[in-house]
Design a protein around this motif. Structure first.
Motif: not given
Length: 285
Positions: A78-94
């Protein structure tokens, strides 16, 4: 207080390899089986000549160790995901088509962020959004869930792409079952479209190709294939091909963009740009 415990090693004879950190002091158990007992101030092992095994205290410690390991891993993720979210917008698509435009729109709106994207299954995307892995996902259906913003993005409609000599090339529209059992060319990395095609046409042999090989084969092959209205607008219609709309409900899709405002990534500008009021469309109740 920080705990780091290797449950499997603790369970093994003598508990070699276990690491416990209590009140900030880390005890490397691989060097001494007595250290966890000293830290916990109880006996964890029954010792006999040439034999050592966990006692009831030790077995309870193993049970707690398992819980701590799980919580520690969850915390790290969760901490790693939070850190990524501050620097990166990861978009997931179907599916691939929404990413053709959305990735560039996000890059223009948020120039200080790195925009990354990937295609995954619908349920994986939704679970990833809930867990903070993705900051934005695109699904072929809406989701009504507290804390999730959901707004319509656009539509995509599937077509058969047939050579003029195909017996059904004169049709105005077709159901997918009409070509079930034939051999068809298929692009790879199609997201949910591939699963849908296999499910609706179980007797069809699909020859999956990379984009470059697919485009070359399309020019010379007499095999049918698929295209969509979005792909036709973007790339144009291939030569010597007739594009026929598919009537199945599953072949005509509306896409929805979803995010979790509480996760910390402010995408209100993006949602306003696609015509969705992020406050009005949020299902946070």
């Amino acid at each position: 207080m920080h705990f780091e415990v290797s449950q499997q090693h603790f369970r093994n004879a003598g508990g070699y390899g276990v690491v416990v950190a209590l009140a900030g002091v880390q005890h490397a158990l691989s060097r001494s089986m007595q250290r966890p007992e000293t830290a916990l101030q109880v006996s964890l092992f029954d010792r006999q000549k040439n034999k050592i095994e966990l006692n009831d205290n030790g077995r309870m410690a193993v049970e707690y160790a398992g819980r701590i390991v799980g919580e520690a891993r969850d915390m790290a993720a969760r901490i790693q995901a939070f850190d990524r979210s501050r620097r990166t917008i990861l978009v997931g698509s179907c599916a691939p088509a929404p990413l053709w435009e959305i990735s560039q729109v996000l890059a223009d709106l948020y120039p200080d962020r790195t925009i990354a994207s990937e295609m995954r299954e619908n349920q994986v995307l939704l679970e990833g959004l809930r867990d903070g892995v993705y900051q934005l996902i695109i699904l072929p259906h809406p989701v009504e869930e507290a804390g999730i913003t959901c707004a319509k993005y656009g539509e995509e409609h599937l077509f058969f792409s047939l050579p003029p000599a195909h017996p059904l090339s004169g049709s105005k529209a077709l159901y997918m079952k009409a070509l079930n059992g034939e051999t068809m060319l298929l692009r790879n990395r199609l997201g949910f479209w591939r699963e849908m095609a296999v499910r609706k046409m179980p007797d069809t042999r699909f020859l999956e190709q990379e984009d470059v090989a697919f485009n070359e084969l399309m020019q010379f092959s007499a095999l049918p294939s698929f295209t969509t209205d979005v792909a036709l607008r973007r790339e144009g219609s291939p030569k010597n091909r007739i594009n026929i709309p598919i009537l199945d409900e599953e072949a005509n899709v509306t896409y929805y963009c979803l995010s979790r405002p509480a996760a910390g990534t402010d995408l209100r500008s993006f949602f306003r740009g696609i015509g969705g009021d992020s406050d009005a469309s949020s299902n946070g109740k």
